[in-house]
Design an enzyme around this catalytic site. Structure first.
Site, mmCIF file in Angstrom:
data_model
loop_
_atom_site.group_PDB
_atom_site.id
_atom_site.type_symbol
_atom_site.label_atom_id
_atom_site.label_comp_id
_atom_site.label_asym_id
_atom_site.label_seq_id
_atom_site.Cartn_x
_atom_site.Cartn_y
_atom_site.Cartn_z
ATOM 1 N N ASP A 15 0.822 -1.209 0.000
ATOM 2 C CA ASP A 15 0.000 0.000 0.000
ATOM 3 C C ASP A 15 0.860 1.265 0.000
ATOM 4 O O ASP A 15 0.475 2.280 -0.574
ATOM 5 C CB ASP A 15 -0.998 0.010 1.165
ATOM 6 C CG ASP A 15 -2.273 0.754 0.787
ATOM 7 O OD1 ASP A 15 -2.723 0.606 -0.361
ATOM 8 O OD2 ASP A 15 -2.806 1.501 1.613
ATOM 9 N N GLU A 29 -0.209 10.735 5.057
ATOM 10 C CA GLU A 29 -0.351 9.289 4.885
ATOM 11 C C GLU A 29 1.015 8.645 4.615
ATOM 12 O O GLU A 29 1.358 7.611 5.188
ATOM 13 C CB GLU A 29 -1.296 9.043 3.721
ATOM 14 C CG GLU A 29 -1.971 7.696 3.748
ATOM 15 C CD GLU A 29 -3.203 7.699 2.859
ATOM 16 O OE1 GLU A 29 -4.129 8.503 3.119
ATOM 17 O OE2 GLU A 29 -3.243 6.923 1.903
ATOM 18 N N GLU A 64 -11.288 5.758 -2.848
ATOM 19 C CA GLU A 64 -11.273 6.253 -1.466
ATOM 20 C C GLU A 64 -12.365 5.580 -0.619
ATOM 21 O O GLU A 64 -12.135 5.219 0.542
ATOM 22 C CB GLU A 64 -11.482 7.776 -1.441
ATOM 23 C CG GLU A 64 -10.405 8.576 -2.168
ATOM 24 C CD GLU A 64 -9.075 8.622 -1.417
ATOM 25 O OE1 GLU A 64 -8.557 7.552 -1.052
ATOM 26 O OE2 GLU A 64 -8.555 9.741 -1.234
ATOM 27 N N GLU A 115 -9.524 -3.400 -6.257
ATOM 28 C CA GLU A 115 -9.413 -3.353 -4.789
ATOM 29 C C GLU A 115 -9.438 -4.768 -4.204
ATOM 30 O O GLU A 115 -8.682 -5.079 -3.283
ATOM 31 C CB GLU A 115 -10.530 -2.491 -4.181
ATOM 32 C CG GLU A 115 -10.368 -0.993 -4.413
ATOM 33 C CD GLU A 115 -9.231 -0.357 -3.598
ATOM 34 O OE1 GLU A 115 -8.763 -0.958 -2.610
ATOM 35 O OE2 GLU A 115 -8.799 0.745 -3.967
HETATM 36 C C1 LIG Z 1 -5.341 0.052 -2.649
HETATM 37 C C2 LIG Z 1 -5.757 1.323 -2.008
HETATM 38 N N1 LIG Z 1 -6.971 1.845 -2.302
HETATM 39 C C3 LIG Z 1 -7.329 3.026 -1.693
HETATM 40 C C4 LIG Z 1 -6.524 3.674 -0.812
HETATM 41 C C5 LIG Z 1 -6.982 4.924 -0.167
HETATM 42 N N2 LIG Z 1 -6.367 6.058 -0.715
HETATM 43 C C6 LIG Z 1 -5.299 3.100 -0.562
HETATM 44 N N3 LIG Z 1 -4.434 3.655 0.306
HETATM 45 N N4 LIG Z 1 -4.907 1.906 -1.147
#
Ligand SMILES: Cc1ncc(CN)c(N)n1
Length: 238
Positions: free
Chosen positions: A64, A105, A157, A227
């Site tokens: 991530d 983040e 999101e 996702e």
């Molecule tokens: C895979 C993924 N999807 C969404 C997000 C949220 N920005 C994230 N951090 N990572």
């Protein structure tokens, strides 16, 4: 106020709320199974019930981090389009808020990496990660309609918001060391931000052509699929 009038005004209120449902909610209903797969994935459920395998969490963390670094240029391109095309200054402010939080983040990921002994410099992006980022990169093209881009942005999101908020809902057994991650995306401010992005997307879709609507629906489903594949990586899938 008499009971009759009260009931009638409640009915009217409910009706108005129902009328406010936009096309995105209709698409979510239509594609409910993939939406649920993305927002209630086994990895997320395992965080919530406390059974999460920490090596899975580490894998997710590393992947991530790379994703978020690739996500920044996508959000930047949404920001540029919001400034150029929306004609509504608030679009730009909403996206700018999201952009600003990405800075925090990235710092959060770095702090977590040292906590979990993950060395980001050795993490290699897995196939699902690369494919998702390639998809977002394609959406940065000027050929892609603003409404389509905004729908993709919202879906990306919203999946994180819904997933991590679930880990904080009543009855959770989320390990205390993972609550930081859950609060990052599951907090009320992030929920409000997602709702603002959704309103922008809905407003654009209200005036969209049939072709744009079809594209936006397709993009929404594809984001959900990416996702799901992304969560799957945490279980060792590539
Ligand atoms: C895979 C993924 N999807 C969404 C997000 C949220 N920005 C994230 N951090 N990572």
């Amino acid at each position: 106020m008499t009971l009759k009038i009260l009931v009638r005004s409640e009915k009217k209120k409910k009706q108005l709320q129902m009328e406010k449902r936009g096309v995105i909610d209709t698409w979510i209903d239509k594609h409910r199974s993939i939406y649920t797969a993305a927002t209630r994935h086994a990895f997320v459920v395992s965080i919530r019930d406390g059974s999460v395998d920490l090596s899975s969490f580490r894998t997710w963390l590393g992947q991530d981090y790379l994703f978020v670094r690739g996500f920044v240029p996508f959000v930047a391109s949404v920001l540029i389009r919001a400034g150029k095309e929306s004609g509504e200054s608030s679009d730009m402010e909403v996206v700018l808020g999201g952009m600003a939080s990405l800075n925090g983040e990235i710092e959060w990921f770095k702090t977590e990496a040292s906590k979990w002994d993950v060395d980001f410099s050795t993490v290699v992006p897995q196939k699902a990660n690369q494919e998702y980022l390639r998809f977002l990169e394609a959406l940065m093209s000027n050929e892609v309609k603003y409404s389509v881009m905004m729908t993709a942005f919202w879906a990306t999101e919203a999946v994180y918001q819904e997933s991590f908020a679930h880990c904080l809902e009543d009855g959770n057994k989320t390990p205390v060391e993972l609550t930081g991650a859950c609060h990052r995306w599951g907090n009320d401010g992030f929920k409000q931000y997602c709702s603002s992005v959704k309103s922008i997307a809905e407003r654009c879709l209200e005036n969209a052509s049939g072709e744009a609507l079809a594209e936006a629906e397709d993009v929404l489903v594809r984001v959900l699929e990416y996702e799901v594949a992304f969560w799957e990586m945490s279980r060792g899938g590539d």
